[in-house]
Design an enzyme around this catalytic site. Structure first.
Site, PDB file in Angstrom:
ATOM      1  N   HIS A 138     -44.416  14.820 110.421  1.00  0.00           N
ATOM      2  CA  HIS A 138     -43.037  14.521 110.072  1.00  0.00           C
ATOM      3  C   HIS A 138     -42.917  13.068 109.600  1.00  0.00           C
ATOM      4  CE1 HIS A 138     -41.621  17.931 112.738  1.00  0.00           C
ATOM      5  NE2 HIS A 138     -42.717  17.603 113.387  1.00  0.00           N
TER       6      HIS A 138
ATOM      7  N   GLU B 257     -44.652  12.239 114.534  1.00  0.00           N
ATOM      8  CA  GLU B 257     -43.688  11.552 113.685  1.00  0.00           C
ATOM      9  C   GLU B 257     -44.319  10.275 113.125  1.00  0.00           C
ATOM     10  OE1 GLU B 257     -40.552  12.161 112.763  1.00  0.00           O
ATOM     11  OE2 GLU B 257     -39.841  13.754 114.104  1.00  0.00           O
TER      12      GLU B 257
ATOM     13  N   HIS C  37     -43.867  19.486 108.058  1.00  0.00           N
ATOM     14  CA  HIS C  37     -42.615  20.110 108.473  1.00  0.00           C
ATOM     15  C   HIS C  37     -42.045  20.952 107.333  1.00  0.00           C
ATOM     16  CE1 HIS C  37     -38.678  19.341 110.979  1.00  0.00           C
ATOM     17  NE2 HIS C  37     -39.147  20.561 111.123  1.00  0.00           N
TER      18      HIS C  37
ATOM     19  N   ASP D 149     -40.205  16.689 104.909  1.00  0.00           N
ATOM     20  CA  ASP D 149     -41.194  15.748 105.445  1.00  0.00           C
ATOM     21  C   ASP D 149     -42.543  16.434 105.691  1.00  0.00           C
ATOM     22  OD1 ASP D 149     -39.457  17.015 107.387  1.00  0.00           O
ATOM     23  OD2 ASP D 149     -40.325  15.787 108.961  1.00  0.00           O
TER      24      ASP D 149
END
Length: 228
Positions: free
Chosen positions: A26, A91, A129, A139
């Site tokens: 992400h 992330e 994602h 993303d």
């Protein structure tokens, strides 16, 4: 690699005895790493990830790998839903509009190697994602260097080739590769291009077709054998 503990309450048990078979990447789309950490650890937002990597290459762990983080949301990959129970979420502090820093990519590679070894996840199990939710998410985006990961055996890349464009055949091959059929050809093509042909635009072309046929042939699964 040093990992900084920064626990988030936004997690739970993996459902139905599932273990990680995917790693979902992400971007945070937030101002900076502290802002992202605050949001990913705030109970009212009900969102988290297992790891966050700063632009300087710092690695923060918010959720234990054995637990279910709340990072993926609705979507599917390879005919299977509840991606949160089947994956580890990472992330990256990035807006999606700028390149990912060398320090950040170095840290990501180190982190991926460990996760993939611990959970026996192959490079085909590292997805974006946008791959599992193409109608909702973009993303890690067009600026993310998937080819670099593939060169190091941490993701996959098509070998090339050309084939006559055919929208129905494209979607069929994309579904065999892992994309959800219900998302439709246009969102799937966009997600595919974000990852494998970030500079491509316009209608489906021969290079798209050749690439997806190659990926489906080498990495495809029989989605009919899986439960959604």
């Amino acid at each position: 690699m040093q990992v900084i503990a920064h626990p988030s309450p936004n997690c739970g048990d993996r459902r139905d005895g599932l273990t990680p078979k995917l790693i979902v990447l992400h971007f945070t789309a937030m101002a900076d790493t502290p802002s992202a950490l605050e949001r990913l650890c705030a109970p009212e937002h009900e969102v988290s990830a297992h790891y966050l990597i700063s632009r300087e290459g710092e690695v923060f762990q918010m959720v234990d790998e054995a637990a279910r983080a709340w990072h993926a949301g609705a979507g599917e990959w390879a005919g299977q839903g509840d991606v949160n129970s089947r994956s580890i979420g990472i992330e990256l502090d990035n807006s999606g509009a700028t390149p990912f820093s060398a320090l950040q990519m170095d840290a990501l590679e180190d982190l991926l190697r460990g996760i993939m070894q611990r959970w026996a996840i192959g490079p085909e199990g590292v997805i974006g994602h946008s791959d599992m939710a193409p109608t909702r998410k973009s993303d890690p985006g067009r600026r993310f260097d998937w080819r670099r990961l593939a060169r190091h055996g941490l993701a996959i890349w098509p070998e090339g080739g050309m084939a006559a464009p055919d929208q129905a055949a494209f979607l069929q091959a994309a579904v065999k590769f892992g994309y959800g059929a219900d998302f439709g050809a246009a969102p799937v093509l966009d997600a595919f291009r974000q990852r494998f042909r970030p500079h491509a635009h316009g209608p489906l072309d021969a290079q798209d077709m050749g690439a997806i046929l190659d990926l489906a042939h080498r990495f495809g699964v029989d989605c009919a054998s899986h439960s959604a």
